[in-house]
Design an enzyme around this catalytic site. Structure first.
Site, short mmCIF file in Angstrom:
data_model
loop_
_atom_site.label_atom_id
_atom_site.label_comp_id
_atom_site.label_asym_id
_atom_site.label_seq_id
_atom_site.Cartn_x
_atom_site.Cartn_y
_atom_site.Cartn_z
N LYS A 77 -8.07 23.67 56.84
CA LYS A 77 -8.32 25.12 56.82
C LYS A 77 -9.51 25.48 57.74
O LYS A 77 -10.24 24.59 58.20
CB LYS A 77 -8.57 25.56 55.38
CG LYS A 77 -7.36 25.36 54.47
CD LYS A 77 -7.64 25.93 53.08
CE LYS A 77 -6.46 25.72 52.15
NZ LYS A 77 -6.68 26.37 50.83
N HIS A 84 -5.02 22.17 52.90
CA HIS A 84 -3.81 22.56 52.14
C HIS A 84 -2.78 21.45 52.31
O HIS A 84 -2.66 20.87 53.39
CB HIS A 84 -3.22 23.87 52.69
CG HIS A 84 -1.84 24.13 52.16
ND1 HIS A 84 -1.62 24.76 50.96
CD2 HIS A 84 -0.60 23.79 52.65
CE1 HIS A 84 -0.31 24.82 50.74
NE2 HIS A 84 0.32 24.24 51.75
N GLU A 93 7.40 24.72 54.55
CA GLU A 93 6.15 24.89 55.29
C GLU A 93 6.23 24.25 56.68
O GLU A 93 5.73 24.82 57.66
CB GLU A 93 4.99 24.32 54.46
CG GLU A 93 4.76 25.16 53.20
CD GLU A 93 3.76 24.57 52.22
OE1 GLU A 93 3.26 23.46 52.44
OE2 GLU A 93 3.49 25.25 51.22
N ASN A 125 -11.50 25.25 50.29
CA ASN A 125 -11.29 23.88 49.79
C ASN A 125 -10.76 22.95 50.87
O ASN A 125 -10.10 21.96 50.59
CB ASN A 125 -10.41 23.89 48.54
CG ASN A 125 -9.03 24.48 48.78
OD1 ASN A 125 -8.74 24.93 49.88
ND2 ASN A 125 -8.19 24.46 47.77
P1 CMP Z 1 -3.99 26.00 48.70
O1 CMP Z 1 -3.54 24.62 48.34
O2 CMP Z 1 -4.09 26.32 50.13
O3 CMP Z 1 -2.98 27.04 48.01
C1 CMP Z 1 -3.38 28.31 47.55
C2 CMP Z 1 -4.84 28.51 47.71
O4 CMP Z 1 -5.37 29.60 46.97
C3 CMP Z 1 -5.59 27.32 47.17
O5 CMP Z 1 -5.41 26.23 48.03
C4 CMP Z 1 -7.00 27.86 47.06
O6 CMP Z 1 -7.76 27.64 48.23
C5 CMP Z 1 -6.77 29.36 46.90
N1 CMP Z 1 -7.27 29.84 45.62
C6 CMP Z 1 -6.90 29.42 44.41
N2 CMP Z 1 -7.59 30.11 43.46
C7 CMP Z 1 -8.40 30.97 44.12
C8 CMP Z 1 -9.33 31.94 43.71
N3 CMP Z 1 -9.59 32.16 42.42
N4 CMP Z 1 -9.98 32.64 44.67
C9 CMP Z 1 -9.70 32.43 45.97
N5 CMP Z 1 -8.81 31.52 46.43
C10 CMP Z 1 -8.18 30.80 45.50
#
Ligand code: CMP
Length: 143
Positions: free
Chosen positions: A9, A115, A126, A112
């Site tokens: 990301k 993905h 995807e 985080n």
């Molecule tokens: P990802 O695996 O990319 O899939 C969905 C994403 O939503 C997840 O990783 C997180 O980065 C994001 N996400 C989940 N919960 C929250 C939250 N409470 N606030 C912002 N982003 C979130």
């Protein structure tokens, strides 16, 4: 042989974690069959994250993933979909075990670092929205 879609990301790219992350999957023994540094459009972000459309953080999620370059990848190997998820660690870095990518490099759920597809169906979907067939490679490892 399974394929999965992984994406460093914008936070991971800006923090120069692409090499570290690619290295982990290479050392594990998976094959990189496609990769590109790209900026995600709003349309692509909304398609990719369509399952989260009703979540309160959807707007924030789209804004973040379009905020800077991502490093999109397709990896191939036995059970790569679930094993890559294990190597990434829990979605919320606060719950991610040390030794996992998020456990070692992330501190917030919104940022985080990586993905990864969560199922064979997600992987096909995807990969299909991020890559054209001709951008994906096949090769036998002989060494
Ligand atoms: P990802 O695996 O990319 O899939 C969905 C994403 O939503 C997840 O990783 C997180 O980065 C994001 N996400 C989940 N919960 C929250 C939250 N409470 N606030 C912002 N982003 C979130």
């Amino acid at each position: 042989m399974e394929r999965t879609f992984l994406m460093v990301k914008p936070d991971g790219v800006q923090r120069n974690l692409v090499g570290e992350i690619v290295s982990r999957f290479e050392k594990k023994g998976y094959n990189l069959v496609g990769a590109k540094l790209m900026t995600v459009s709003k349309d692509l972000a909304e398609t990719h994250y369509a399952e989260h459309k009703e979540r309160p953080f959807f707007g924030e999620l789209v804004d973040f993933i379009t905020s800077g370059p991502v490093f999109a990848m397709v990896w191939e190997g036995e059970k790569v979909i679930s094993t890559a998820r294990t190597m990434m660690g829990a979605t919320n870095p606060a719950d991610a075990a040390p030794g996992t990518i998020r456990g070692d490099f992330a501190a917030q759920v919104a940022m985080n670092v990586i993905h990864g597809s969560d199922s064979p169906e997600s992987a096909v979907r995807e990969i299909g929205i991020f890559f054209k067939e001709e951008e994906l490679n096949t090769y036998d490892k002989t060494i």
